[in-house]
Design a protein around this motif. Structure first.
Motif, PDB file in Angstrom:
ATOM      1  N   SER A  74     -79.157  34.609   9.831  1.00 18.37           N
ATOM      2  CA  SER A  74     -77.978  34.089   9.144  1.00 18.37           C
ATOM      3  C   SER A  74     -78.075  34.214   7.617  1.00 18.37           C
ATOM      4  O   SER A  74     -79.138  34.487   7.047  1.00 18.37           O
ATOM      5  CB  SER A  74     -77.791  32.614   9.495  1.00 18.37           C
ATOM      6  N   TYR A  75     -76.930  33.983   6.989  1.00 12.87           N
ATOM      7  CA  TYR A  75     -76.884  33.911   5.522  1.00 12.87           C
ATOM      8  C   TYR A  75     -77.890  32.882   5.007  1.00 12.87           C
ATOM      9  O   TYR A  75     -78.602  33.132   4.029  1.00 12.87           O
ATOM     10  CB  TYR A  75     -75.465  33.550   5.080  1.00 12.87           C
ATOM     11  N   SER A  89     -77.499  37.904  -0.718  1.00 14.97           N
ATOM     12  CA  SER A  89     -77.211  37.434   0.633  1.00 14.97           C
ATOM     13  C   SER A  89     -75.785  37.760   1.052  1.00 14.97           C
ATOM     14  O   SER A  89     -75.521  38.104   2.202  1.00 14.97           O
ATOM     15  CB  SER A  89     -77.470  35.925   0.737  1.00 14.97           C
ATOM     16  N   LYS A  90     -74.844  37.651   0.120  1.00 14.26           N
ATOM     17  CA  LYS A  90     -73.451  37.989   0.416  1.00 14.26           C
ATOM     18  C   LYS A  90     -73.285  39.487   0.665  1.00 14.26           C
ATOM     19  O   LYS A  90     -72.531  39.899   1.556  1.00 14.26           O
ATOM     20  CB  LYS A  90     -72.548  37.560  -0.737  1.00 14.26           C
ATOM     21  N   LEU A  91     -73.980  40.301  -0.101  1.00 10.34           N
ATOM     22  CA  LEU A  91     -73.812  41.748   0.000  1.00 10.34           C
ATOM     23  C   LEU A  91     -74.409  42.338   1.271  1.00 10.34           C
ATOM     24  O   LEU A  91     -74.013  43.430   1.688  1.00 10.34           O
ATOM     25  CB  LEU A  91     -74.441  42.444  -1.218  1.00 10.34           C
ATOM     26  N   VAL A  92     -75.347  41.641   1.894  1.00 12.55           N
ATOM     27  CA  VAL A  92     -75.987  42.192   3.101  1.00 12.55           C
ATOM     28  C   VAL A  92     -75.451  41.558   4.387  1.00 12.55           C
ATOM     29  O   VAL A  92     -75.858  41.960   5.481  1.00 12.55           O
ATOM     30  CB  VAL A  92     -77.522  42.036   3.051  1.00 12.55           C
ATOM     31  N   ASP A 138     -71.421  35.899   7.447  1.00 13.43           N
ATOM     32  CA  ASP A 138     -72.631  35.072   7.300  1.00 13.43           C
ATOM     33  C   ASP A 138     -73.734  35.440   8.283  1.00 13.43           C
ATOM     34  O   ASP A 138     -74.551  34.596   8.666  1.00 13.43           O
ATOM     35  CB  ASP A 138     -72.293  33.583   7.438  1.00 13.43           C
ATOM     36  N   ARG A 139     -73.788  36.696   8.675  1.00 14.21           N
ATOM     37  CA  ARG A 139     -74.839  37.179   9.574  1.00 14.21           C
ATOM     38  C   ARG A 139     -75.199  38.612   9.208  1.00 14.21           C
ATOM     39  O   ARG A 139     -74.384  39.345   8.636  1.00 14.21           O
ATOM     40  CB  ARG A 139     -74.366  37.174  11.041  1.00 14.21           C
ATOM     41  N   LEU A 171     -83.743  32.680  16.245  1.00 18.74           N
ATOM     42  CA  LEU A 171     -84.101  33.738  17.188  1.00 18.74           C
ATOM     43  C   LEU A 171     -84.381  33.142  18.572  1.00 18.74           C
ATOM     44  O   LEU A 171     -85.052  32.122  18.693  1.00 18.74           O
ATOM     45  CB  LEU A 171     -85.330  34.508  16.708  1.00 18.74           C
ATOM     46  N   LYS A 172     -83.864  33.809  19.595  1.00 16.38           N
ATOM     47  CA  LYS A 172     -84.098  33.383  20.971  1.00 16.38           C
ATOM     48  C   LYS A 172     -84.370  34.602  21.842  1.00 16.38           C
ATOM     49  O   LYS A 172     -83.867  35.693  21.576  1.00 16.38           O
ATOM     50  CB  LYS A 172     -82.899  32.605  21.513  1.00 16.38           C
TER      51      LYS A 172
END
Length: 220
Positions: free
Chosen positions: A94-95, A122-125, A129-130, A201-202
């Motif tokens: 996540s973001y 974080s916004k650019l990638v 929000d993921r 993560l799962k």
């Protein structure tokens, strides 16, 4: 210029187009491809920022001079093999995970890194929000964010005379010792479920496979 990049950071959700490809195992996979401009910005982030980050030696996907062949031969002498799969691997990062990773790690490898840099990066990638399949930065960034997790899994494997590698969302554990891999599963799941970064993560339990030399052992 700065305004151009800030605009892309704040409007990144409209800078992707969606398409689908057929999965090898059936069904369709959704790809979110960045626009030409965003793709160019992400390529700069990949080359100038993400490439400076450490990744664990167990990683074989998206790593220079490594491929499915160099990965597979790591397990060629084993008698028993366990394959585990992460559910929605990229989308599970996540973001919030990326921002926290930037705040704790980026400054070590990128001089002068600030909290503002963490937010913009974080916004650019991210898309919604993921991390997403199709983004230029998702593969290598996921390897970097999973560095501590890979350390824990490698140490666990080594303590049981097991070889551990990861190819994107696929984890492989192999050994010559009978019964070890079945006993190892709970420890692996505990490490993943209590991991703090990435935090969501799962395992996809439907894709857990135990094989041995008595049957076909397939890797990547």
């Amino acid at each position: 210029d700065e305004d151009f990049i800030l605009d892309f950071a704040n409007k990144q959700q409209v800078n992707y187009f969606k398409f689908q490809i057929e999965k090898r195992t059936g069904g369709m996979r959704t790809i979110y491809h960045p626009s030409k401009e965003l793709k160019y910005i992400q390529k700069i982030l990949l080359d100038d920022v993400i490439s400076s980050l450490p990744i664990h030696n167990c990683c074989y996907a998206y790593v220079k001079n490594r491929n499915i062949h160099t990965h597979a031969i790591q397990h060629k002498n084993a008698k028993y093999l366990l394959r585990l799969d992460f559910r929605n691997f990229f989308e599970s990062i996540s973001y919030k995970d990326i921002y926290e990773f930037c705040e704790t790690t980026m400054g070590i490898y990128n001089k002068g890194w600030t909290s503002s840099d963490s937010e913009i990066f974080s916004k650019l990638v991210c898309y919604k929000d993921r991390l997403t399949i199709g983004s230029v930065t998702s593969p290598s960034l996921s390897n970097a964010i999973c560095y501590d997790l890979d350390i824990k899994l490698s140490q666990l494997a080594l303590s049981k005379s097991v070889k551990y590698t990861r190819y994107a969302d696929d984890m492989f554990f192999s050994t010559k010792i009978k019964g070890v891999l079945y006993a190892l599963q709970n420890d692996i799941n505990n490490i993943i479920s209590t991991n703090t970064l990435p935090s969501k993560l799962k395992l996809n339990l439907e894709k857990t496979h135990h094989t041995s030399k008595k049957r076909k052992m397939a890797i990547t």
